[in-house]
Design an enzyme around this catalytic site. Structure first.
Site, PDB file in Angstrom:
ATOM      1  NE  ARG A  35      37.196  36.519  36.672  1.00 24.76           N
ATOM      2  CZ  ARG A  35      36.053  36.563  37.356  1.00 24.76           C
ATOM      3  NH1 ARG A  35      35.451  35.435  37.717  1.00 24.76           N
ATOM      4  NH2 ARG A  35      35.511  37.722  37.678  1.00 24.76           N
ATOM      5  CD  GLU A  72      39.779  42.876  40.882  1.00 22.61           C
ATOM      6  OE1 GLU A  72      40.875  42.296  41.024  1.00 22.61           O
ATOM      7  OE2 GLU A  72      38.954  42.557  40.005  1.00 22.61           O
ATOM      8  NE  ARG A 118      41.017  35.800  32.934  1.00 26.89           N
ATOM      9  CZ  ARG A 118      40.598  36.755  33.766  1.00 26.89           C
ATOM     10  NH1 ARG A 118      41.196  36.879  34.950  1.00 26.89           N
ATOM     11  NH2 ARG A 118      39.609  37.559  33.436  1.00 26.89           N
TER      12      ARG A 118
END
Length: 359
Positions: free
Chosen positions: A164, A172, A214
């Site tokens: 990330r 998105e 992440r």
């Protein structure tokens, strides 16, 4: 012989020059004497010049200069030939060295095949050490899949890791709770074109992972971060700050390029906000704009009837604001929030005074 005529000319010049001055004092015709003196001097000068050009010393000097030039040119040619010979010799030595290295590699390969079963373990350890070697911009990794504009999968140290990207938020495209947002597909396509299958540098931030496990990292493509490339094109904005903001000023400069031009996410008024962790607001504002107050038309008053009981007004849907931690919340609410605020979370109210993240 030429010098003899030159001497005679010089003597005649002196004689007629003196005779001309005497004629001036005697008030006689002196022009003829001066003309003969001038002619004699010219004769003297011509003879002296011709004789000087034929001087044996000057001729010898010229020959010496010519010979010196020829020697210098010959020496230069010899040096060039010598340098060519040295280069050829160096090339031969390089070829011999390469042949020796190739032979040594073949020998080591054969030896490794005949070694004991413990050697594969050593080879695996060496491979792990090689894979963990870092470049000037983080650890080397290969991009195996692009999720969206700010999330990728890489092969790092032989493991699949989800990255990330720090300080970057793109619209998105894969969130099941949100529709595809404007410029989200553009950001994803740019990530696929720029990163798919490429070797990149992964520089993990001060807080290694988020709550989803992440890796939080800067992604380097050569000598430039991928985050800067996205921000310059207006396909994302600075957000997702967490605890590592070491490159935030540099990213702000890249973001200003798109923001000043009004391109990408900055082309829609109110859509994107700098360092704001609550996503994009295009759809919310669009809904608000489409709501119109109905125009009431005047009607005749009917006969008085018993007033109906008022229907209960629908309760407004509670709005919530989510922050990862107090550091995240203080970027928006520097002094914290009370328990009545939508962003209040009990886990951030350590002293249980109904006020979260107060300073």
């Amino acid at each position: 012989m030429l010098m003899f005529f030159g001497i005679i000319g010089f003597l005649l010049f002196i004689v007629f020059l003196v005779k001309g001055f005497i004629s001036i004092f005697r008030k006689k015709n002196f022009k003829k004497d001066f003309m003969i003196a001038l002619a004699s001097f010219i004769l003297f000068a011509v003879m002296a010049t011709i004789d000087g050009s034929n001087d044996p010393k000057e001729i010898a000097k010229d020959k010496e200069q010519v010979a010196t030039k020829e020697v210098k040119e010959d020496s230069k040619a010899e040096k060039k030939e010598a340098s060519k010979d040295e280069e050829k010799q160096a090339d031969k030595e390089k070829e011999q060295q390469a042949t020796k290295e190739k032979a040594s590699k073949e020998v080591s390969t054969n030896d490794s095949k005949e070694s004991s079963t413990d050697e594969p373990k050593d080879a695996a350890k060496k491979a792990d050490v090689k894979a963990s070697s870092t470049s000037s911009h983080g650890e080397q990794a290969t991009v195996t899949r692009v999720v969206d504009g700010d999330t990728i999968h890489v092969s790092l140290k032989g493991k699949d890791e989800t990255i990330r990207m720090l300080l970057l938020d793109t619209p998105e495209t894969v969130d099941p709770n949100k529709p595809v947002e404007p410029f989200g597909k553009d950001a994803s396509n740019f990530a696929k074109q720029t990163l798919s299958g490429k070797t990149v540098g992964i520089q993990v931030g001060s807080e290694p992972r988020d709550k989803y496990g992440r890796l939080l990292a800067y992604v380097w493509v050569g000598n430039k971060t991928y985050q800067e490339m996205v921000l310059e094109k207006g396909l994302g904005r600075t957000a997702y700050l967490y605890n590592d903001t070491s490159m935030l000023d540099q990213f702000h400069k890249a973001q200003d390029v798109a923001k000043n031009q009004g391109i990408g996410v900055w082309s829609i008024p109110g859509y994107a906000h700098v360092d704001h962790n609550h996503g994009y607001h295009y759809l919310e504002e669009k809904k608000e704009e489409t709501v119109q107050t109905p125009v009431q038309k005047p009607v005749q008053k009917p006969a008085p009837q018993p007033a109906p009981e008022p229907e209960p007004e629908p309760e407004p849907e509670p709005t919530t604001e989510f922050f990862q931690n107090c550091t995240d919340m203080r970027t928006v609410y520097p002094n914290g929030v009370p328990s009545s605020h939508p962003a209040y979370q009990a886990k951030m109210d350590r002293d249980k005074d109904n006020f979260a993240c107060e300073r």
